[in-house]
Design a protein around this motif. Structure first.
Motif, PDB file in Angstrom:
ATOM      1  N   CYS A 104       0.861  -1.178   0.000  1.00  0.00           N
ATOM      2  CA  CYS A 104       0.000   0.000   0.000  1.00  0.00           C
ATOM      3  C   CYS A 104       0.897   1.228   0.000  1.00  0.00           C
ATOM      4  N   PHE A 156       0.116   4.057   1.271  1.00  0.00           N
ATOM      5  CA  PHE A 156      -0.145   4.850   2.468  1.00  0.00           C
ATOM      6  C   PHE A 156       0.504   4.186   3.686  1.00  0.00           C
ATOM      7  N   ARG A 157       0.583   4.950   4.755  1.00  0.00           N
ATOM      8  CA  ARG A 157       1.136   4.434   6.014  1.00  0.00           C
ATOM      9  C   ARG A 157       0.265   4.875   7.176  1.00  0.00           C
ATOM     10  N   CYS A 158      -1.028   4.667   7.038  1.00  0.00           N
ATOM     11  CA  CYS A 158      -1.942   5.090   8.098  1.00  0.00           C
ATOM     12  C   CYS A 158      -1.464   4.483   9.422  1.00  0.00           C
ATOM     13  N   CYS A 177      -3.328   1.463  10.779  1.00  0.00           N
ATOM     14  CA  CYS A 177      -3.577   0.335   9.873  1.00  0.00           C
ATOM     15  C   CYS A 177      -3.430  -1.005  10.594  1.00  0.00           C
ATOM     16  N   VAL A 180       1.434  -4.265   4.787  1.00  0.00           N
ATOM     17  CA  VAL A 180       1.747  -2.940   4.246  1.00  0.00           C
ATOM     18  C   VAL A 180       3.250  -2.657   4.310  1.00  0.00           C
ATOM     19  N   GLY A 231      -3.868  -4.083   2.530  1.00  0.00           N
ATOM     20  CA  GLY A 231      -3.209  -3.356   1.451  1.00  0.00           C
ATOM     21  C   GLY A 231      -4.167  -2.593   0.524  1.00  0.00           C
ATOM     22  N   ASN A 244      -8.386   2.585  -1.085  1.00  0.00           N
ATOM     23  CA  ASN A 244      -8.153   3.912  -0.503  1.00  0.00           C
ATOM     24  C   ASN A 244      -8.312   5.012  -1.556  1.00  0.00           C
ATOM     25  N   LYS A 270     -10.171   9.205   4.618  1.00  0.00           N
ATOM     26  CA  LYS A 270      -9.355   9.178   5.842  1.00  0.00           C
ATOM     27  C   LYS A 270      -9.630  10.362   6.753  1.00  0.00           C
TER      28      LYS A 270
HETATM   29  S1  SF4 Z   1      -5.313   1.488   6.431  1.00  0.00           S
HETATM   30 FE1  SF4 Z   1      -5.587   0.969   4.262  1.00  0.00          FE
HETATM   31  S2  SF4 Z   1      -4.776   2.737   3.170  1.00  0.00           S
HETATM   32 FE2  SF4 Z   1      -3.984   2.871   5.240  1.00  0.00          FE
HETATM   33  S3  SF4 Z   1      -1.961   1.856   5.176  1.00  0.00           S
HETATM   34 FE3  SF4 Z   1      -3.496   0.321   5.786  1.00  0.00          FE
HETATM   35  S4  SF4 Z   1      -4.106  -0.676   3.884  1.00  0.00           S
HETATM   36 FE4  SF4 Z   1      -3.098   1.255   3.331  1.00  0.00          FE
END
Ligand code: SF4
Length: 232
Positions: free
Chosen positions: A28, A30-32, A35, A41, A74, A101, A125
């Motif tokens: 992915c 992103f690095r929320c 997560c 990820v 992911g 996402n 988000k």
């Molecule tokens: S929550 Fe979703 S968008 Fe955010 S890092 Fe995890 S898989 Fe990626």
């Protein structure tokens, strides 16, 4: 990577009333920090690889038992042969639900135009202003905005959803989100659960009274807004 890396063979909660099998892919952009799929990820190169033939064999045997396949991550739009896989799943008679996402609107557009997806769940988000701090990385906001616009005008069933945390979300943010997604069909405000396996732990759940207020704000501009994961 074109293999799936996780598989929940039976799920009753991923796609409305459909009996679903859910596939997870690794990777992915992103690095929320919240997560739940941190391993998939952060370390996609060492994720398991589930042979597609095994998944297809399972689907072939369960026609008439399962209704749908949920493709999650992911970020599944990174899968190079996503279209082929969706096509094969649909040829077996299953509905396809995609979790995304929204970072690759051209992939979503192509899947919708080719009728290879039946339902898309896209994360919102946060408000645009807070998006990058919530995702933990630089984000192409034009792409996210294009995906939001695409879904609102797509004609296919979809939902937006936000997992809410005290550290990121407040009424001001939801006023802005509500204005942004005006005209959307469904929006869920989801409870955050600290499973201990997140990219970063220690965030705090939004109390239900406050989450209800977020729903009230959204209900002013979307057709249906609701809590998800809270005991009501
Ligand atoms: S929550 Fe979703 S968008 Fe955010 S890092 Fe995890 S898989 Fe990626």
């Amino acid at each position: 990577m074109s293999d799936f890396s996780g598989w929940e063979k039976l799920s009753l909660v991923d796609y409305d009333d459909n009996i679903t099998t859910t596939l997870f892919m690794a990777g992915c952009p992103f690095r929320c920090p919240f997560c739940h799929n941190a391993e998939l990820v952060l370390h996609p190169e060492s994720a398991p690889k589930i042979p597609w033939a095994e998944i297809k064999g399972y689907l072939e045997k369960r026609r008439g038992v399962l209704d749908a396949v949920c493709i999650s991550g992911g970020e599944p739009t990174l899968l190079p042969d996503l279209e082929d896989k969706c096509r094969e799943i649909k040829e077996l008679g299953y509905k396809v639900k995609l979790d995304s996402n929204g970072c690759q609107p051209h992939i979503l557009r192509s899947l919708i135009e080719k009728k290879l997806v039946d339902y898309i769940a896209m994360d919102i988000k946060n408000s645009k202003e807070r998006y990058m701090s919530t995702c933990g990385t630089k984000v192409d906001m034009a792409a996210i905005e294009e995906s939001v616009d695409l879904l609102i005008h797509s004609g296919i069933p979809f939902e937006f959803r936000t997992t809410v945390m005290e550290e990121f979300h407040d009424e001001e943010a939801f006023e802005k989100i509500a204005d942004w997604v005006r005209g959307a069909k469904r929006f869920y405000v989801q409870r955050y659960i600290d499973s201990g396996g997140c990219i970063q732990n220690g965030f705090h759940q939004v109390p239900i009274e406050k989450a209800r207020k977020f729903v009230e704000i959204l209900a002013k501009t979307v057709d249906f807004a609701s809590l998800r994961g809270y005991d009501e």
